[in-house]
Design a protein around this motif. Sequence first.
Motif, PDB file in Angstrom:
ATOM      1  N   LEU A  22       0.841  -1.202   0.000  1.00  0.00           N
ATOM      2  CA  LEU A  22       0.000   0.000   0.000  1.00  0.00           C
ATOM      3  C   LEU A  22       0.875   1.251   0.000  1.00  0.00           C
ATOM      4  CD1 LEU A  22      -2.627  -1.175   2.632  1.00  0.00           C
ATOM      5  CD2 LEU A  22      -2.983  -0.990   0.154  1.00  0.00           C
ATOM      6  N   GLU A  23       1.810   1.316   0.945  1.00  0.00           N
ATOM      7  CA  GLU A  23       2.715   2.470   1.000  1.00  0.00           C
ATOM      8  C   GLU A  23       3.599   2.533  -0.238  1.00  0.00           C
ATOM      9  OE1 GLU A  23       1.649   1.775   5.253  1.00  0.00           O
ATOM     10  OE2 GLU A  23       2.314   0.448   3.666  1.00  0.00           O
ATOM     11  N   TYR A  24       4.046   1.390  -0.678  1.00  0.00           N
ATOM     12  CA  TYR A  24       4.899   1.351  -1.862  1.00  0.00           C
ATOM     13  C   TYR A  24       4.188   1.988  -3.058  1.00  0.00           C
ATOM     14  CZ  TYR A  24       8.187  -0.294  -5.352  1.00  0.00           C
ATOM     15  OH  TYR A  24       9.114  -0.338  -6.358  1.00  0.00           O
ATOM     16  N   ALA A  25       2.911   1.704  -3.212  1.00  0.00           N
ATOM     17  CA  ALA A  25       2.152   2.237  -4.347  1.00  0.00           C
ATOM     18  C   ALA A  25       2.099   3.764  -4.329  1.00  0.00           C
ATOM     19  CB  ALA A  25       0.738   1.658  -4.368  1.00  0.00           C
ATOM     20  N   VAL A  26       1.932   4.356  -3.154  1.00  0.00           N
ATOM     21  CA  VAL A  26       1.852   5.819  -3.102  1.00  0.00           C
ATOM     22  C   VAL A  26       3.230   6.474  -3.108  1.00  0.00           C
ATOM     23  CG1 VAL A  26      -0.420   5.847  -2.011  1.00  0.00           C
ATOM     24  CG2 VAL A  26       1.598   5.947  -0.582  1.00  0.00           C
ATOM     25  N   GLN A  27       4.222   5.809  -2.541  1.00  0.00           N
ATOM     26  CA  GLN A  27       5.550   6.408  -2.441  1.00  0.00           C
ATOM     27  C   GLN A  27       6.415   6.204  -3.686  1.00  0.00           C
ATOM     28  OE1 GLN A  27       6.801   4.534   1.190  1.00  0.00           O
ATOM     29  NE2 GLN A  27       5.861   6.115   2.459  1.00  0.00           N
ATOM     30  N   HIS A  28       6.158   5.135  -4.428  1.00  0.00           N
ATOM     31  CA  HIS A  28       7.029   4.820  -5.566  1.00  0.00           C
ATOM     32  C   HIS A  28       6.310   4.731  -6.913  1.00  0.00           C
ATOM     33  CE1 HIS A  28      10.438   4.006  -2.936  1.00  0.00           C
ATOM     34  NE2 HIS A  28       9.595   3.387  -2.148  1.00  0.00           N
ATOM     35  N   MET A  30       3.309   6.612  -7.561  1.00  0.00           N
ATOM     36  CA  MET A  30       2.469   7.800  -7.712  1.00  0.00           C
ATOM     37  C   MET A  30       0.976   7.490  -7.695  1.00  0.00           C
ATOM     38  SD  MET A  30       4.692  10.251 -10.220  1.00  0.00           S
ATOM     39  CE  MET A  30       5.050   9.053 -11.485  1.00  0.00           C
ATOM     40  N   ALA A  31       0.576   6.450  -7.000  1.00  0.00           N
ATOM     41  CA  ALA A  31      -0.854   6.176  -6.830  1.00  0.00           C
ATOM     42  C   ALA A  31      -1.453   7.290  -5.989  1.00  0.00           C
ATOM     43  CB  ALA A  31      -1.049   4.827  -6.147  1.00  0.00           C
ATOM     44  N   ASN A  32      -2.665   7.706  -6.316  1.00  0.00           N
ATOM     45  CA  ASN A  32      -3.225   8.861  -5.608  1.00  0.00           C
ATOM     46  C   ASN A  32      -4.612   8.647  -5.016  1.00  0.00           C
ATOM     47  OD1 ASN A  32      -4.780   8.934  -7.860  1.00  0.00           O
ATOM     48  ND2 ASN A  32      -3.922  10.803  -8.688  1.00  0.00           N
ATOM     49  N   SER A  33      -5.133   7.429  -5.094  1.00  0.00           N
ATOM     50  CA  SER A  33      -6.429   7.149  -4.478  1.00  0.00           C
ATOM     51  C   SER A  33      -6.499   5.668  -4.116  1.00  0.00           C
ATOM     52  CB  SER A  33      -7.575   7.496  -5.426  1.00  0.00           C
ATOM     53  OG  SER A  33      -7.632   6.568  -6.507  1.00  0.00           O
ATOM     54  N   LEU A  34      -7.432   5.351  -3.254  1.00  0.00           N
ATOM     55  CA  LEU A  34      -7.633   3.962  -2.871  1.00  0.00           C
ATOM     56  C   LEU A  34      -8.015   3.128  -4.089  1.00  0.00           C
ATOM     57  CD1 LEU A  34      -7.716   2.005  -0.464  1.00  0.00           C
ATOM     58  CD2 LEU A  34     -10.151   2.557  -0.248  1.00  0.00           C
ATOM     59  N   ILE A  39      -7.669  -1.205  -7.358  1.00  0.00           N
ATOM     60  CA  ILE A  39      -8.238  -1.648  -8.630  1.00  0.00           C
ATOM     61  C   ILE A  39      -7.180  -1.693  -9.728  1.00  0.00           C
ATOM     62  CG2 ILE A  39      -9.877  -1.081 -10.462  1.00  0.00           C
ATOM     63  CD1 ILE A  39     -11.720   0.060  -8.267  1.00  0.00           C
ATOM     64  N   ARG A  40      -6.462  -0.603  -9.911  1.00  0.00           N
ATOM     65  CA  ARG A  40      -5.556  -0.527 -11.058  1.00  0.00           C
ATOM     66  C   ARG A  40      -4.149  -1.047 -10.790  1.00  0.00           C
ATOM     67  NH1 ARG A  40      -9.230   3.211 -11.496  1.00  0.00           N
ATOM     68  NH2 ARG A  40      -8.300   4.829 -10.236  1.00  0.00           N
ATOM     69  N   ARG A  41      -3.565  -0.688  -9.689  1.00  0.00           N
ATOM     70  CA  ARG A  41      -2.167  -1.068  -9.456  1.00  0.00           C
ATOM     71  C   ARG A  41      -2.032  -2.504  -8.952  1.00  0.00           C
ATOM     72  NH1 ARG A  41       0.953   3.765 -10.532  1.00  0.00           N
ATOM     73  NH2 ARG A  41      -0.600   5.417 -10.456  1.00  0.00           N
ATOM     74  N   ILE A  66      -0.426   9.430   5.533  1.00  0.00           N
ATOM     75  CA  ILE A  66       0.550   9.728   4.484  1.00  0.00           C
ATOM     76  C   ILE A  66      -0.063  10.619   3.409  1.00  0.00           C
ATOM     77  CG2 ILE A  66       1.961   8.714   2.629  1.00  0.00           C
ATOM     78  CD1 ILE A  66       1.995   6.120   4.329  1.00  0.00           C
ATOM     79  N   MET A  67      -1.308  10.304   3.039  1.00  0.00           N
ATOM     80  CA  MET A  67      -1.944  10.962   1.906  1.00  0.00           C
ATOM     81  C   MET A  67      -2.847  12.132   2.296  1.00  0.00           C
ATOM     82  SD  MET A  67      -0.690   9.319  -0.615  1.00  0.00           S
ATOM     83  CE  MET A  67      -1.700   9.814  -2.006  1.00  0.00           C
TER      84      MET A  67
END
Length: 87
Positions: A22-28, A30-34, A39-41, A66-67
């Motif tokens: 979860l953190e990896y997706a937003v930190q590395h 650029m995921a910006n929503s749940l 769904i996508r990542r 974080i977000m």
Amino acid sequence: EALKIVDRKPLVEGLSYVQGELEYAVQHEMANSLSDILIRRMRIALFDSEQGRGIAQKAAKRLSPIMGWRVNEQVEAFERELEDYPR
């Protein structure tokens, strides 16, 4: 890069995803929503029998510091997006 994921507790029972992703997706990534994450990542909506509904609240709570998210808004947006997603 994925080796840097520290929290390797399962995210969804029976699937290979871990909580640290979860953190990896937003930190590395650029995921910006749940929805973007589940769904996508991670594509949990495709492979989880509940389409990620069982972990949405927990995931949003984990990422909200974080977000800067409002947890309920993220979960509601995720649910709305799943309405158009195949089961």
